[in-house]
Design an enzyme around this catalytic site. Structure first.
Site, mmCIF file in Angstrom:
data_model
loop_
_atom_site.group_PDB
_atom_site.id
_atom_site.type_symbol
_atom_site.label_atom_id
_atom_site.label_comp_id
_atom_site.label_asym_id
_atom_site.label_seq_id
_atom_site.Cartn_x
_atom_site.Cartn_y
_atom_site.Cartn_z
ATOM 1 N N GLU A 125 0.867 -1.186 0.000
ATOM 2 C CA GLU A 125 0.000 0.000 0.000
ATOM 3 C C GLU A 125 0.906 1.239 0.000
ATOM 4 O O GLU A 125 1.671 1.451 0.949
ATOM 5 C CB GLU A 125 -0.859 0.045 1.272
ATOM 6 C CG GLU A 125 -2.197 -0.618 1.189
ATOM 7 C CD GLU A 125 -3.024 -0.392 2.463
ATOM 8 O OE1 GLU A 125 -3.033 0.734 3.003
ATOM 9 O OE2 GLU A 125 -3.616 -1.392 2.922
ATOM 10 N N TYR A 155 -11.165 -5.040 2.128
ATOM 11 C CA TYR A 155 -10.334 -4.630 3.262
ATOM 12 C C TYR A 155 -11.220 -4.581 4.502
ATOM 13 O O TYR A 155 -12.028 -3.660 4.650
ATOM 14 C CB TYR A 155 -9.703 -3.277 2.972
ATOM 15 C CG TYR A 155 -8.670 -2.787 3.981
ATOM 16 C CD1 TYR A 155 -8.840 -2.928 5.344
ATOM 17 C CD2 TYR A 155 -7.508 -2.156 3.549
ATOM 18 C CE1 TYR A 155 -7.906 -2.470 6.254
ATOM 19 C CE2 TYR A 155 -6.558 -1.683 4.438
ATOM 20 C CZ TYR A 155 -6.769 -1.852 5.797
ATOM 21 O OH TYR A 155 -5.832 -1.392 6.703
ATOM 22 N N ASP A 189 -6.307 8.447 10.449
ATOM 23 C CA ASP A 189 -4.993 7.969 10.870
ATOM 24 C C ASP A 189 -4.652 8.362 12.292
ATOM 25 O O ASP A 189 -4.964 9.471 12.731
ATOM 26 C CB ASP A 189 -3.912 8.489 9.904
ATOM 27 C CG ASP A 189 -3.888 7.664 8.636
ATOM 28 O OD1 ASP A 189 -4.161 8.198 7.556
ATOM 29 O OD2 ASP A 189 -3.658 6.443 8.777
#
Ligand SMILES: O=P(O)(O)OC[C@@H](O)[C@@H](O)c1c[nH]c2ccccc12
Length: 268
Positions: free
Chosen positions: A49, A174, A60
């Site tokens: 990635e 995912y 994040d």
């Protein structure tokens, strides 16, 4: 069938799970990123990635936020990230690349240019965590036309939406292992294994899991039930800790080796 599909197919035949690192491009600089990509593949990474640093990485945790800040000191754009992928290919890296970006940099680039660049730079997939659902259809259509897979994220709380998210998906699914933001974790969402089994029951394409995975034991645990395991923050932290070594020509190689050894031990 693109390089990512072929990779998952080969791993399935070998009864192996893909190790999928995440790396922030340009942290600490693009040339070092290319070197780190080579080390990751040597260490056993199967798919990579490539993270486009962004000023407002809302999903994040602190480790990747800091990496983005460091990378953005040298103006890293989506195009830089794709050029980095091309440089890694020229350096002999074989594994498929998945471009990870928030949606805003894609809009800044413009969809036509974005997809032209993807085509030119041998990118197999992309992950856009904040892609608005109303834009997803067009993005998926354009991705398909470019032969690039738009990898969907499903969370343990997606519940009724899982089927809609998963249906028609390409590349891999995912599965986000936990709620909240990225970052190493000692434990995961209660019932994450059942959540993964539910997703697997709804799709024929590979299923990977990410968020919080940072140790060999955690990689081994999820490798028993997934086709891929994503490790981001733990590796980005290794890069961060290696920067003093990487910045000094005398210890640069030792810094690269430190990152490589960490990733190699994840596979056990
Ligand atoms: O950092 P972690 O906890 O190992 O999680 C993977 C993650 O880094 C990578 O897949 C990723 C980076 N930023 C994201 C934002 C949303 C979803 C996924 C991501």
């Amino acid at each position: 069938m693109n390089l990512m599909d072929q990779t998952f197919q080969q791993l399935k035949e070998q009864h192996r799970t893909a190790l999928i690192p995440f790396l922030t491009v340009g942290d600490p600089n693009v040339d070092t990123t290319v070197e780190i990509i080579k080390e990751l593949e040597q260490a056993g990474a199967d798919i990579l990635e490539l993270g486009v640093p962004y000023s407002d990485p809302l999903a994040d945790g602190p480790v990747i936020q800091r990496a983005s800040e460091r990378a953005l000191k040298s103006q890293i754009t989506i195009r830089t990230c794709m050029e980095t992928a091309a440089k890694a290919r020229e350096a002999g890296v074989k594994m498929p690349f998945v471009l990870f970006t928030y949606y805003n940099p894609v809009l800044q680039t413009g969809l036509d240019v974005f997809f032209d660049e993807l085509l030119k730079h041998d990118i197999s997939g992309m992950i856009i965590p904040d892609l608005p659902i109303e834009e997803a259809e067009e993005m998926r259509r354009r991705a398909e036309a470019a032969g690039v897979h738009l990898v969907p994220l499903v969370a343990p709380t997606s519940n009724a939406r899982i089927e809609r998210i998963v249906s028609g998906a390409r590349g891999f699914i995912y599965c986000v292992s936990s709620l909240g933001v990225t970052g190493e974790r000692a434990s995961f969402f209660e019932g994450v294994e059942q959540f993964i089994e539910t997703v697997k029951s709804l799709t024929d394409i590979p299923v990977a899991v990410g968020f919080g995975i940072s140790s060999r034991e955690q990689v081994a645990h999820f490798s028993r039930i997934c086709d891929g395991v994503v490790v981001g923050s733990a590796i980005v932290r290794q890069v961060e800790e290696a920067i003093p070594l990487l910045e000094n020509p005398e210890t640069h190689q030792a810094g690269l080796l430190q990152i490589r050894n960490f990733v190699a031990q994840l596979k056990g």
